[in-house]
Motif scaffolding. Sequence first.
Motif, mmCIF file in Angstrom:
data_model
loop_
_atom_site.group_PDB
_atom_site.id
_atom_site.type_symbol
_atom_site.label_atom_id
_atom_site.label_comp_id
_atom_site.label_asym_id
_atom_site.label_seq_id
_atom_site.Cartn_x
_atom_site.Cartn_y
_atom_site.Cartn_z
ATOM 1 N N GLY A 267 0.808 -1.207 0.000
ATOM 2 C CA GLY A 267 0.000 0.000 0.000
ATOM 3 C C GLY A 267 0.843 1.259 0.000
ATOM 4 N N LEU A 268 1.922 1.255 0.766
ATOM 5 C CA LEU A 268 2.814 2.415 0.796
ATOM 6 C C LEU A 268 3.495 2.619 -0.553
ATOM 7 C CD1 LEU A 268 4.385 1.964 4.335
ATOM 8 C CD2 LEU A 268 2.772 3.743 3.628
ATOM 9 N N ALA A 269 3.779 1.516 -1.242
ATOM 10 C CA ALA A 269 4.358 1.631 -2.585
ATOM 11 C C ALA A 269 3.363 2.302 -3.530
ATOM 12 C CB ALA A 269 4.747 0.255 -3.113
ATOM 13 N N LEU A 270 2.072 1.981 -3.374
ATOM 14 C CA LEU A 270 1.042 2.643 -4.181
ATOM 15 C C LEU A 270 0.986 4.134 -3.867
ATOM 16 C CD1 LEU A 270 -2.059 0.262 -4.057
ATOM 17 C CD2 LEU A 270 -0.656 0.791 -6.057
ATOM 18 N N ALA A 271 1.026 4.460 -2.576
ATOM 19 C CA ALA A 271 0.990 5.866 -2.176
ATOM 20 C C ALA A 271 2.174 6.626 -2.760
ATOM 21 C CB ALA A 271 0.963 5.983 -0.660
ATOM 22 N N ALA A 272 3.338 5.998 -2.723
ATOM 23 C CA ALA A 272 4.544 6.644 -3.244
ATOM 24 C C ALA A 272 4.453 6.859 -4.755
ATOM 25 C CB ALA A 272 5.769 5.801 -2.904
ATOM 26 N N ARG A 273 3.805 5.934 -5.445
ATOM 27 C CA ARG A 273 3.738 6.028 -6.910
ATOM 28 C C ARG A 273 2.596 6.913 -7.397
ATOM 29 N NH1 ARG A 273 3.150 0.988 -11.275
ATOM 30 N NH2 ARG A 273 3.066 2.321 -13.132
ATOM 31 N N SER B 59 10.843 4.742 -5.023
ATOM 32 C CA SER B 59 10.175 5.183 -6.246
ATOM 33 C C SER B 59 10.843 6.400 -6.867
ATOM 34 C CB SER B 59 8.707 5.521 -5.944
ATOM 35 O OG SER B 59 7.990 4.370 -5.589
ATOM 36 N N GLY B 60 11.933 6.855 -6.260
ATOM 37 C CA GLY B 60 12.630 8.028 -6.774
ATOM 38 C C GLY B 60 11.865 9.314 -6.546
ATOM 39 N N ARG B 61 11.141 9.360 -5.437
ATOM 40 C CA ARG B 61 10.285 10.513 -5.163
ATOM 41 C C ARG B 61 10.617 11.092 -3.797
ATOM 42 N NH1 ARG B 61 3.665 10.329 -5.102
ATOM 43 N NH2 ARG B 61 3.328 12.584 -5.282
ATOM 44 N N ASP B 62 10.497 12.406 -3.669
ATOM 45 C CA ASP B 62 10.713 13.081 -2.394
ATOM 46 C C ASP B 62 9.433 12.970 -1.567
ATOM 47 O OD1 ASP B 62 11.150 14.808 -0.275
ATOM 48 O OD2 ASP B 62 12.027 16.396 -1.509
ATOM 49 N N VAL B 63 9.560 12.451 -0.339
ATOM 50 C CA VAL B 63 8.376 12.279 0.505
ATOM 51 C C VAL B 63 7.692 13.613 0.797
ATOM 52 C CG1 VAL B 63 9.594 12.482 2.718
ATOM 53 C CG2 VAL B 63 7.518 11.058 2.561
ATOM 54 N N ASP B 64 8.420 14.716 0.729
ATOM 55 C CA ASP B 64 7.826 16.016 0.986
ATOM 56 C C ASP B 64 6.857 16.452 -0.115
ATOM 57 O OD1 ASP B 64 9.013 16.367 3.441
ATOM 58 O OD2 ASP B 64 10.780 17.374 2.633
ATOM 59 N N GLU B 65 6.824 15.712 -1.230
ATOM 60 C CA GLU B 65 5.835 15.976 -2.269
ATOM 61 C C GLU B 65 4.464 15.401 -1.888
ATOM 62 O OE1 GLU B 65 7.194 14.289 -5.902
ATOM 63 O OE2 GLU B 65 9.114 15.354 -5.897
ATOM 64 N N VAL B 66 4.429 14.592 -0.844
ATOM 65 C CA VAL B 66 3.207 13.882 -0.459
ATOM 66 C C VAL B 66 2.642 14.485 0.827
ATOM 67 C CG1 VAL B 66 2.211 11.627 0.106
ATOM 68 C CG2 VAL B 66 4.146 11.778 -1.495
ATOM 69 N N ASP B 67 1.406 14.963 0.772
ATOM 70 C CA ASP B 67 0.716 15.438 1.975
ATOM 71 C C ASP B 67 0.465 14.235 2.883
ATOM 72 O OD1 ASP B 67 -0.585 17.206 3.671
ATOM 73 O OD2 ASP B 67 -2.488 17.139 2.581
ATOM 74 N N ARG B 68 0.822 14.348 4.162
ATOM 75 C CA ARG B 68 0.749 13.198 5.076
ATOM 76 C C ARG B 68 -0.356 13.454 6.101
ATOM 77 N NH1 ARG B 68 5.755 14.663 3.778
ATOM 78 N NH2 ARG B 68 6.282 15.700 5.730
ATOM 79 N N ILE B 69 -1.472 12.756 5.911
ATOM 80 C CA ILE B 69 -2.708 13.023 6.643
ATOM 81 C C ILE B 69 -2.890 12.016 7.779
ATOM 82 C CG2 ILE B 69 -5.226 13.159 6.462
ATOM 83 C CD1 ILE B 69 -4.825 13.782 3.449
ATOM 84 N N PHE B 70 -3.134 12.517 8.978
ATOM 85 C CA PHE B 70 -3.497 11.677 10.112
ATOM 86 C C PHE B 70 -4.938 11.970 10.489
ATOM 87 C CE2 PHE B 70 -3.403 11.153 14.937
ATOM 88 C CZ PHE B 70 -3.702 9.798 14.885
ATOM 89 N N VAL B 71 -5.806 10.960 10.317
ATOM 90 C CA VAL B 71 -7.192 11.067 10.764
ATOM 91 C C VAL B 71 -7.200 10.707 12.249
ATOM 92 C CG1 VAL B 71 -9.563 10.279 10.436
ATOM 93 C CG2 VAL B 71 -8.013 10.438 8.471
ATOM 94 N N VAL B 72 -7.474 11.674 13.088
ATOM 95 C CA VAL B 72 -7.322 11.512 14.536
ATOM 96 C C VAL B 72 -8.324 10.485 15.063
ATOM 97 C CG1 VAL B 72 -7.476 12.682 16.758
ATOM 98 C CG2 VAL B 72 -6.424 13.845 14.790
ATOM 99 N N THR B 73 -7.813 9.496 15.761
ATOM 100 C CA THR B 73 -8.618 8.432 16.343
ATOM 101 C C THR B 73 -8.466 8.449 17.859
ATOM 102 O OG1 THR B 73 -6.754 6.948 15.922
ATOM 103 C CG2 THR B 73 -8.534 6.944 14.305
ATOM 104 N N ASP B 74 -9.307 7.695 18.550
ATOM 105 C CA ASP B 74 -9.302 7.701 20.013
ATOM 106 C C ASP B 74 -7.930 7.441 20.641
ATOM 107 O OD1 ASP B 74 -11.945 8.369 20.104
ATOM 108 O OD2 ASP B 74 -12.672 6.332 20.456
#
Length: 298
Positions: free
Chosen positions: A178-184, A224-239
């Motif tokens: 799944g993380l590979a999909l997110a990166a791509r 994937s040859g991509r900078d992680v800072d190009e990806v918005d990193r969202i945390f949906v707050v849980t209990d």
Amino acid sequence: MRTGVLILPEKRWAQAAHTWRTCDELGYDSLWTYDHLSWRSLKDGPWLSTFPVLAAAAGVTSRATLGTLVTSPNFRHPVGAAKDAIALDDISGGRFVLGVGTGSVGAGDSNVLTQDTFSRRERTERFEEFVQLTDELLRNPVTTFTGTHFSAYEARMIPGCVQRPRLPMAIAATGPRGLALAARYGQAWVTTGPTDWARGFTPEECLEAVAAQVAALGEACGRSGRDVDEVDRIFVVTDPAGDFLSTPDAFLKMAESYAKAGITHLVLHAPREEGIYAADPEALHRIAADALHAVRDM
């Protein structure tokens, strides 16, 4: 750091419109809703269809990004999902983000269309195909695709996305594939924190789990040859994360901790009157007044 609000699609629009409009006016950066047919402990209560709700929300808001958290292969086909997403991108004036994920087992809709129970591997494979085909549909006016789980034959997506080269996808994932999909494919990545729901977690453990997931995303982006800072990193707050809504000061302290862990976007659940996500209905107002500007500087 940006801040969003997740509003469950459980109220008739005559009531719900006020919540969406108010959150937009308060200055929250993004507004989201779940994409399910029914949901867990609320499965026997009111629950409206996601894309029409977001279309209505686009009409009463003007600035916040709108999105699904998350659309899944449980009951969506990429062709229909892409068509709806393109329409929402147009209706909202280019403010739509399509959040996608594998879909939760036991959420209330994983077996509505089939009595088959997919293994974790099968769910992942279906999701990989779902993301790949959705990406192609959103980019191209006509798509033909033959897969193991999903196919499309001369599927037309005209006039296409307002946002180019396509509208953003936010990919929910924690495992390697799944993380590979997110990166791509992802312009954003989504986590809800720890994945082992069989036990409870302290706020400290939740933060550690999210930090480890962010690090794993960074490694996937590197491969994937991509900078992680190009990806918005969202945390949906849980209990397990703790009570973000208790006071503006508590929200700021927790937001700072997650910013240090690499999160760039927090999503809070809109307070409900009772049951899950119950909280003071004025909490979002206090946070907007006393904390949103400070969080944007993190």
